[in-house]
Design an enzyme around this catalytic site. Structure first.
Site, PDB file in Angstrom:
ATOM      1  N   LYS A 114       0.360   2.013   0.538  1.00  0.00           N
ATOM      2  CA  LYS A 114      -0.054   2.075  -0.859  1.00  0.00           C
ATOM      3  C   LYS A 114       0.156   3.461  -1.472  1.00  0.00           C
ATOM      4  O   LYS A 114       0.245   3.589  -2.682  1.00  0.00           O
ATOM      5  CB  LYS A 114      -1.495   1.616  -0.994  1.00  0.00           C
ATOM      6  CG  LYS A 114      -1.651   0.177  -0.479  1.00  0.00           C
ATOM      7  CD  LYS A 114      -2.707  -0.596  -1.156  1.00  0.00           C
ATOM      8  CE  LYS A 114      -2.644  -2.079  -0.875  1.00  0.00           C
ATOM      9  NZ  LYS A 114      -2.687  -2.447   0.555  1.00  0.00           N
TER      10      LYS A 114
HETATM   11  C1  LIG Z   1      -2.334  -3.734   0.952  1.00  0.00           C
HETATM   12  C2  LIG Z   1      -1.819  -3.880   2.324  1.00  0.00           C
HETATM   13  C3  LIG Z   1      -1.068  -4.998   2.703  1.00  0.00           C
HETATM   14  C4  LIG Z   1      -0.796  -6.146   1.762  1.00  0.00           C
HETATM   15  O1  LIG Z   1       0.081  -5.783   0.721  1.00  0.00           O
HETATM   16  P1  LIG Z   1       0.153  -6.679  -0.605  1.00  0.00           P
HETATM   17  O2  LIG Z   1       1.042  -5.927  -1.515  1.00  0.00           O
HETATM   18  O3  LIG Z   1      -1.252  -6.768  -1.113  1.00  0.00           O
HETATM   19  O4  LIG Z   1       0.682  -8.001  -0.210  1.00  0.00           O
HETATM   20  C5  LIG Z   1      -0.571  -5.032   3.990  1.00  0.00           C
HETATM   21  N1  LIG Z   1      -0.824  -4.041   4.878  1.00  0.00           N
HETATM   22  C6  LIG Z   1      -1.545  -2.953   4.542  1.00  0.00           C
HETATM   23  C7  LIG Z   1      -1.799  -1.906   5.568  1.00  0.00           C
HETATM   24  C8  LIG Z   1      -2.061  -2.825   3.264  1.00  0.00           C
HETATM   25  O5  LIG Z   1      -2.769  -1.746   2.942  1.00  0.00           O
END
Ligand SMILES: *Cc1c(COP(=O)(O)O)cnc(C)c1O
Length: 501
Positions: A114
């Site tokens: 993120k």
């Molecule tokens: C947020 C997240 C996901 C999922 O991603 P999306 O974009 O919500 O589908 C998967 N793995 C990790 C470590 C995350 O932080």
């Protein structure tokens, strides 16, 4: 380029307006009017470093930003100090089934993918506010299943003209995630736990966004709500870049030739990361199949199999908490595209989801989904096994979320026989962020203490934990509040110093 809403065909807005606003007034999500093709430019883009590539791609979408403004945003976000020389890395898994490559997206400040979006969103947003609502202060509301919250706090901390308020489910995040958020520094940040699961937190936040009374109260005090969740276009856009970059990296390493097709496998929750890959394909990146990996909350796997989205089911708290989601918000954007941009039908489906908890997209859209997407899921037990196997086979340590995708990719190879197509698997978090489960996959865990587990995992594997996680041990806890979900509006007003009388 203009943007439209998935639920109102009349809306046309500039990039800065959709980034400032986050979500459309009638509840729809903003999407680009058309996706620009870069097919003819692939040979040029292939030669670019990460930052230059990001600049190129952003320029196509942020048409009311100047080139200099975009360059400044990129420069401030993807610094060497925060990400190292190259923000993402591609690692081949040579001893595994199929033809997989891990795309490591967790070399940023909070050790999850993120950061790729949330380090740049604040800069996009402050530029956007200057253009569309000068003089207003943005209040960033975040509902998080763990990683978004910390990444938003870190991205927005002490960014002028912004405040950030994060809600997370009290029992739905890992101890390390909780500690990362509770110790957050910065003068403009607040963190609050909610009794409930992630969907409760997300629904509470979505409700506040469309609450006219809250809107007025904020406007009177020169505040404006905005979103850092992946419903914000400014979150999705930065994620498109790394799929191009990873593809080019495979070309540069001689693994594939330019134009050759690949698959992409993504551990999926809110459907943001995998949707960014879909947009990359629409722009001309040769992606053949999207492998959508769920944990035991397999609402997406079931949807891909049946065309019926049904959230009326038991919710599981799993070892991959960032994917513990029953309402995958960004699926709305995919369905908008696959339904021929039919905002009426999208409104009906989403209303049905909100009121009755389910909808059925019908045969035509279901078939389109199935042509592009393979859906599968992996429970906690198989996640543990996968972490152990990958470690044994490859001497590579992956986190729980990444392991879900590795496992579902193996299922894909088995079911389809497609073992040859090079496949980029999104690796979304550092194994040290979910240390108890990762260590537990390799040996019985004796300690309750996260930092003892970190030390043990380092010794056992000879790998090193990111320093930003180790440093949390000595940071004081700043936030303790736990509330019921219907108290979130009150918490926000108090935090902003607004007296409702
Ligand atoms: C947020 C997240 C996901 C999922 O991603 P999306 O974009 O919500 O589908 C998967 N793995 C990790 C470590 C995350 O932080």
């Amino acid at each position: 380029m203009q943007y439209k809403s998935t639920r109102d065909s009349k809306i046309r807005l500039e990039a800065s307006q959709v980034i400032a606003q986050g979500i459309s007034a009638e509840g729809g999500l903003f999407v680009p009017e058309t996706l620009p093709s870069v097919q003819d430019k692939l040979p040029q883009l292939l030669k670019m470093g990460y930052r230059q590539l990001a600049e190129e791609i952003f320029t196509l979408f942020l048409t009311d930003f100047s080139r200099d403004q975009i360059a400044d945003c990129v420069k401030m976000a993807y610094t060497e100090e925060k990400f190292g020389a190259s923000p993402v890395k591609v690692v081949g898994l040579s001893a595994s089934v199929g033809n997989p490559y891990l795309l490591e997206l967790w070399h940023g400040p909070t050790c999850a993918f993120k950061d790729m979006a949330l380090q740049i969103l604040p800069h996009f947003l402050t530029e956007s506010l200057k253009k569309s609502v000068p003089g207003k202060e943005a209040v960033i509301l975040v509902a998080t299943s763990g990683d978004t919250g910390k990444a938003a706090l870190e991205g927005f901390r002490d960014v002028r003209g912004t405040k950030v308020i994060v809600f997370y489910p009290q029992d739905g995040v890992s101890p390390m995630q909780k500690r990362q958020m509770a110790t957050q520094e910065g003068g403009n940040v607040s963190v609050c736990a909610i009794n409930g699961n992630f969907d409760d937190a997300q629904t509470a936040v979505k409700k506040i966004f469309t609450d006219k009374k809250m809107d007025r109260a904020l406007a009177e005090h020169n505040f404006l709500f905005s979103s850092a969740n992946s419903i914000n276009w400014g979150r999705l856009l930065p994620q498109i870049v790394y799929y191009f970059y990873a593809y080019f990296q495979l070309c540069r390493d001689g693994r594939i030739s330019l134009g050759e097709s690949i698959n992409v496998a993504v551990p999926t929750g809110n459907f943001g990361n995998i949707l960014a890959a879909y947009y990359a394909r629409e722009m001309g990146l040769p992606i053949q199949r999207f492998i959508c990996a769920s944990n035991s909350n397999k609402v997406l796997a079931d949807f891909i199999a049946t065309g019926i989205y049904d959230r009326r089911r038991e919710f599981f708290a799993t070892s991959s908490p960032s994917m513990d989601i029953l309402i995958s918000s960004n699926l709305e954007r995919l369905l908008y595209a696959l339904s021929g941009e039919n905002s009426e039908v999208l409104s009906v489906w989403m209303e049905s989801l909100a009121q009755e908890g389910h909808y059925d997209v019908g045969d035509m859209v279901r078939k389109k989904v199935q042509t592009l997407f393979f859906g599968g899921f992996c429970n906690d037990e198989d996640t543990t096994k996968t972490i152990a196997e990958v470690w044994k086979r490859e001497n590579y340590l992956c986190d729980t979320h990444t392991a879900v995708a590795v496992n579902v990719y193996a299922q894909y190879v088995q079911k389809t026989g497609d073992s040859a197509t090079p496949t980029i698997i999104a690796s979304t978090a550092s194994p040290y962020k979910f240390v108890k489960d990762v260590l537990g996959a390799l040996e019985p865990v004796a300690a309750q203490d996260e930092f003892m587990n970190i030390a043990r995992l380092e010794t056992l594997t000879g790998t090193s934990a990111p320093s930003q996680l180790k440093e949390l041990e000595d940071k004081p806890v700043r936030f303790h509040t736990v509330l019921e979900k219907n108290q979130s509006a009150k918490y926000i007003l108090e935090t902003l110093g607004i007296d409702e009388g």
